[in-house]
Design a protein around this motif. Sequence first.
Motif, PDB file in Angstrom:
ATOM      1  N   TYR A 111     -15.582   1.356  -0.769  1.00 35.19           N
ATOM      2  CA  TYR A 111     -16.964   1.574  -0.361  1.00 35.19           C
ATOM      3  C   TYR A 111     -17.240   0.875   0.966  1.00 35.19           C
ATOM      4  CZ  TYR A 111     -17.217   3.005  -5.222  1.00 35.19           C
ATOM      5  OH  TYR A 111     -16.973   3.615  -6.421  1.00 35.19           O
ATOM      6  N   ASP A 112     -18.044   1.511   1.808  1.00 35.52           N
ATOM      7  CA  ASP A 112     -18.363   0.960   3.119  1.00 35.52           C
ATOM      8  C   ASP A 112     -19.012  -0.422   3.028  1.00 35.52           C
ATOM      9  OD1 ASP A 112     -17.263   3.101   4.490  1.00 35.52           O
ATOM     10  OD2 ASP A 112     -19.180   4.147   4.722  1.00 35.52           O
ATOM     11  N   PHE A 113     -19.745  -0.694   1.952  1.00 36.59           N
ATOM     12  CA  PHE A 113     -20.417  -1.984   1.812  1.00 36.59           C
ATOM     13  C   PHE A 113     -19.475  -3.077   1.303  1.00 36.59           C
ATOM     14  CE2 PHE A 113     -21.316   0.526  -2.025  1.00 36.59           C
ATOM     15  CZ  PHE A 113     -20.740  -0.280  -2.992  1.00 36.59           C
ATOM     16  N   ASN A 114     -18.255  -2.719   0.904  1.00 41.29           N
ATOM     17  CA  ASN A 114     -17.308  -3.705   0.383  1.00 41.29           C
ATOM     18  C   ASN A 114     -16.447  -4.234   1.539  1.00 41.29           C
ATOM     19  OD1 ASN A 114     -15.372  -5.192  -0.971  1.00 41.29           O
ATOM     20  ND2 ASN A 114     -15.247  -3.758  -2.678  1.00 41.29           N
ATOM     21  N   ASP A 115     -17.070  -5.101   2.330  1.00 42.86           N
ATOM     22  CA  ASP A 115     -16.417  -5.620   3.535  1.00 42.86           C
ATOM     23  C   ASP A 115     -15.106  -6.334   3.226  1.00 42.86           C
ATOM     24  OD1 ASP A 115     -18.440  -4.677   5.225  1.00 42.86           O
ATOM     25  OD2 ASP A 115     -19.609  -6.515   4.982  1.00 42.86           O
ATOM     26  N   GLY A 116     -15.072  -7.118   2.156  1.00 46.27           N
ATOM     27  CA  GLY A 116     -13.867  -7.860   1.818  1.00 46.27           C
ATOM     28  C   GLY A 116     -12.682  -6.945   1.560  1.00 46.27           C
ATOM     29  N   SER A 117     -12.876  -5.907   0.782  1.00 44.03           N
ATOM     30  CA  SER A 117     -11.781  -4.964   0.489  1.00 44.03           C
ATOM     31  C   SER A 117     -11.364  -4.201   1.742  1.00 44.03           C
ATOM     32  CB  SER A 117     -12.188  -3.979  -0.604  1.00 44.03           C
ATOM     33  OG  SER A 117     -12.220  -4.629  -1.848  1.00 44.03           O
ATOM     34  N   ARG A 118     -12.329  -3.774   2.532  1.00 41.52           N
ATOM     35  CA  ARG A 118     -11.978  -3.046   3.765  1.00 41.52           C
ATOM     36  C   ARG A 118     -11.140  -3.924   4.688  1.00 41.52           C
ATOM     37  NH1 ARG A 118     -15.587  -1.727   7.217  1.00 41.52           N
ATOM     38  NH2 ARG A 118     -17.291  -2.971   6.437  1.00 41.52           N
ATOM     39  N   ARG A 119     -11.566  -5.175   4.875  1.00 38.75           N
ATOM     40  CA  ARG A 119     -10.812  -6.098   5.739  1.00 38.75           C
ATOM     41  C   ARG A 119      -9.411  -6.350   5.190  1.00 38.75           C
ATOM     42  NH1 ARG A 119     -15.646  -8.940   5.915  1.00 38.75           N
ATOM     43  NH2 ARG A 119     -14.837 -10.437   4.414  1.00 38.75           N
ATOM     44  N   MET A 120      -9.314  -6.560   3.886  1.00 39.37           N
ATOM     45  CA  MET A 120      -8.027  -6.849   3.279  1.00 39.37           C
ATOM     46  C   MET A 120      -7.056  -5.689   3.465  1.00 39.37           C
ATOM     47  SD  MET A 120      -6.029  -6.343   0.209  1.00 39.37           S
ATOM     48  CE  MET A 120      -7.240  -5.800  -0.955  1.00 39.37           C
ATOM     49  N   PHE A 121      -7.488  -4.469   3.127  1.00 35.81           N
ATOM     50  CA  PHE A 121      -6.586  -3.321   3.244  1.00 35.81           C
ATOM     51  C   PHE A 121      -6.213  -3.053   4.704  1.00 35.81           C
ATOM     52  CE2 PHE A 121      -8.077  -2.240  -1.108  1.00 35.81           C
ATOM     53  CZ  PHE A 121      -6.834  -2.119  -1.708  1.00 35.81           C
ATOM     54  N   THR A 122      -7.169  -3.119   5.612  1.00 32.49           N
ATOM     55  CA  THR A 122      -6.834  -2.844   7.015  1.00 32.49           C
ATOM     56  C   THR A 122      -5.936  -3.937   7.592  1.00 32.49           C
ATOM     57  OG1 THR A 122      -8.921  -3.789   7.801  1.00 32.49           O
ATOM     58  CG2 THR A 122      -8.854  -1.402   7.475  1.00 32.49           C
ATOM     59  N   SER A 123      -6.075  -5.170   7.134  1.00 33.24           N
ATOM     60  CA  SER A 123      -5.211  -6.248   7.620  1.00 33.24           C
ATOM     61  C   SER A 123      -3.761  -6.032   7.201  1.00 33.24           C
ATOM     62  CB  SER A 123      -5.708  -7.613   7.125  1.00 33.24           C
ATOM     63  OG  SER A 123      -5.370  -7.823   5.764  1.00 33.24           O
ATOM     64  N   TYR A 165      -8.086   5.254   2.021  1.00 35.04           N
ATOM     65  CA  TYR A 165      -7.196   4.598   2.973  1.00 35.04           C
ATOM     66  C   TYR A 165      -5.754   4.953   2.633  1.00 35.04           C
ATOM     67  CZ  TYR A 165     -10.996   1.715   4.762  1.00 35.04           C
ATOM     68  OH  TYR A 165     -12.166   1.299   5.368  1.00 35.04           O
ATOM     69  N   ILE A 166      -4.894   4.937   3.644  1.00 33.66           N
ATOM     70  CA  ILE A 166      -3.494   5.266   3.434  1.00 33.66           C
ATOM     71  C   ILE A 166      -2.620   4.317   4.241  1.00 33.66           C
ATOM     72  CG2 ILE A 166      -3.424   6.988   5.294  1.00 33.66           C
ATOM     73  CD1 ILE A 166      -1.629   8.660   3.304  1.00 33.66           C
ATOM     74  N   LEU A 167      -1.465   4.009   3.671  1.00 34.57           N
ATOM     75  CA  LEU A 167      -0.468   3.189   4.349  1.00 34.57           C
ATOM     76  C   LEU A 167       0.869   3.926   4.271  1.00 34.57           C
ATOM     77  CD1 LEU A 167       0.443   0.483   5.686  1.00 34.57           C
ATOM     78  CD2 LEU A 167       0.986  -0.287   3.352  1.00 34.57           C
ATOM     79  N   PRO A 168       1.345   4.486   5.393  1.00 31.44           N
ATOM     80  CA  PRO A 168       2.679   5.089   5.387  1.00 31.44           C
ATOM     81  C   PRO A 168       3.723   3.985   5.215  1.00 31.44           C
ATOM     82  CG  PRO A 168       1.414   5.777   7.315  1.00 31.44           C
ATOM     83  CD  PRO A 168       0.663   4.658   6.667  1.00 31.44           C
ATOM     84  N   ALA A 171       6.285  -0.554  -4.086  1.00 30.68           N
ATOM     85  CA  ALA A 171       6.254   0.876  -3.749  1.00 30.68           C
ATOM     86  C   ALA A 171       7.411   1.227  -2.811  1.00 30.68           C
ATOM     87  CB  ALA A 171       4.910   1.232  -3.112  1.00 30.68           C
ATOM     88  N   ARG A 172       7.687   0.364  -1.848  1.00 29.94           N
ATOM     89  CA  ARG A 172       8.831   0.600  -0.938  1.00 29.94           C
ATOM     90  C   ARG A 172      10.136   0.625  -1.727  1.00 29.94           C
ATOM     91  NH1 ARG A 172       6.135  -2.972   3.194  1.00 29.94           N
ATOM     92  NH2 ARG A 172       5.505  -1.529   4.828  1.00 29.94           N
ATOM     93  N   ALA A 173      10.305  -0.331  -2.641  1.00 30.48           N
ATOM     94  CA  ALA A 173      11.525  -0.401  -3.448  1.00 30.48           C
ATOM     95  C   ALA A 173      11.688   0.837  -4.325  1.00 30.48           C
ATOM     96  CB  ALA A 173      11.516  -1.670  -4.306  1.00 30.48           C
ATOM     97  N   LEU A 174      10.574   1.426  -4.714  1.00 29.71           N
ATOM     98  CA  LEU A 174      10.614   2.655  -5.520  1.00 29.71           C
ATOM     99  C   LEU A 174      10.868   3.896  -4.660  1.00 29.71           C
ATOM    100  CD1 LEU A 174       7.639   1.942  -7.961  1.00 29.71           C
ATOM    101  CD2 LEU A 174      10.097   1.888  -8.495  1.00 29.71           C
ATOM    102  N   GLY A 175      10.882   3.715  -3.345  1.00 26.95           N
ATOM    103  CA  GLY A 175      11.150   4.829  -2.437  1.00 26.95           C
ATOM    104  C   GLY A 175       9.939   5.672  -2.094  1.00 26.95           C
ATOM    105  N   TRP A 176       8.738   5.134  -2.320  1.00 24.47           N
ATOM    106  CA  TRP A 176       7.532   5.882  -2.005  1.00 24.47           C
ATOM    107  C   TRP A 176       7.383   6.020  -0.501  1.00 24.47           C
ATOM    108  CZ3 TRP A 176       3.048   3.985  -5.656  1.00 24.47           C
ATOM    109  CH2 TRP A 176       3.439   4.162  -6.991  1.00 24.47           C
ATOM    110  N   GLU A 177       6.772   7.103  -0.078  1.00 27.68           N
ATOM    111  CA  GLU A 177       6.544   7.354   1.341  1.00 27.68           C
ATOM    112  C   GLU A 177       5.203   6.819   1.828  1.00 27.68           C
ATOM    113  OE1 GLU A 177       7.097  11.488   2.167  1.00 27.68           O
ATOM    114  OE2 GLU A 177       9.127  11.491   1.347  1.00 27.68           O
ATOM    115  N   LYS A 178       4.280   6.585   0.894  1.00 29.97           N
ATOM    116  CA  LYS A 178       2.951   6.111   1.267  1.00 29.97           C
ATOM    117  C   LYS A 178       2.284   5.469   0.058  1.00 29.97           C
ATOM    118  CE  LYS A 178       0.781  10.418   0.099  1.00 29.97           C
ATOM    119  NZ  LYS A 178       0.982  11.761   0.338  1.00 29.97           N
ATOM    120  N   VAL A 179       1.256   4.698   0.346  1.00 27.82           N
ATOM    121  CA  VAL A 179       0.389   4.140  -0.691  1.00 27.82           C
ATOM    122  C   VAL A 179      -1.031   4.502  -0.295  1.00 27.82           C
ATOM    123  CG1 VAL A 179      -0.377   2.054  -1.853  1.00 27.82           C
ATOM    124  CG2 VAL A 179       1.975   2.223  -1.087  1.00 27.82           C
ATOM    125  N   ARG A 180      -1.826   4.956  -1.277  1.00 26.48           N
ATOM    126  CA  ARG A 180      -3.209   5.367  -1.021  1.00 26.48           C
ATOM    127  C   ARG A 180      -4.189   4.513  -1.819  1.00 26.48           C
ATOM    128  NH1 ARG A 180      -5.460   9.657  -2.647  1.00 26.48           N
ATOM    129  NH2 ARG A 180      -6.801   9.860  -0.870  1.00 26.48           N
TER     130      ARG A 180
END
Length: 163
Positions: free
Chosen positions: A132-144, A159-162, A118-127
């Motif tokens: 889901y709140d119960f999906n602890d593994g995905s929440r931890r992975m994305f926030t990490s 979730y968003i990543l500038p 996404a950075r190489a494509l020049g995107w400003e963010k990834v969403r």
Amino acid sequence: MPIENIEQPEVLPVSDSLRLRKYDGKHDFALSWYLDPETVWLVDGDKDIYTPELLDKMYTHQDTHGELYFIEFRENDSWKPIGDVCLSLDDFAIVIGEKDFRGKGVGRAVVSALIDRARALGWEKVRVGDVYDFNDGSRRMFTSLGFREEAKTAKGHSYILPL
């Protein structure tokens, strides 16, 4: 062309043992992932397993709205599909379909590689449209990886990543 004026690579290397292979319209092997109630719970927040028609509809939608790849693991001298991932301008979706590969850093490595794309494509963010709140593994992975909650959804948060 899934993302307008952007050519999707046939293969994106992730590591020596992981790669992303461009979706080619063949996905019968993936149905077993979406017949598993636990996987469907993590993906859709319900227990309604997929039919071949629903799987085809999902992949067709993702393939026309972003870059859809199968996550593949090198096993001896061949590549084994273990999940799927779609990078698009408004959503990021990843599924580790083979349970033995969950919780082992595969998702993190794949998402990291696609953040670089996404950075190489020049995107400003990834969403990510919904984790889901119960999906602890995905929440931890994305926030990490630096993603932050953007908004409340019916079952979790976007979730968003500038970049």
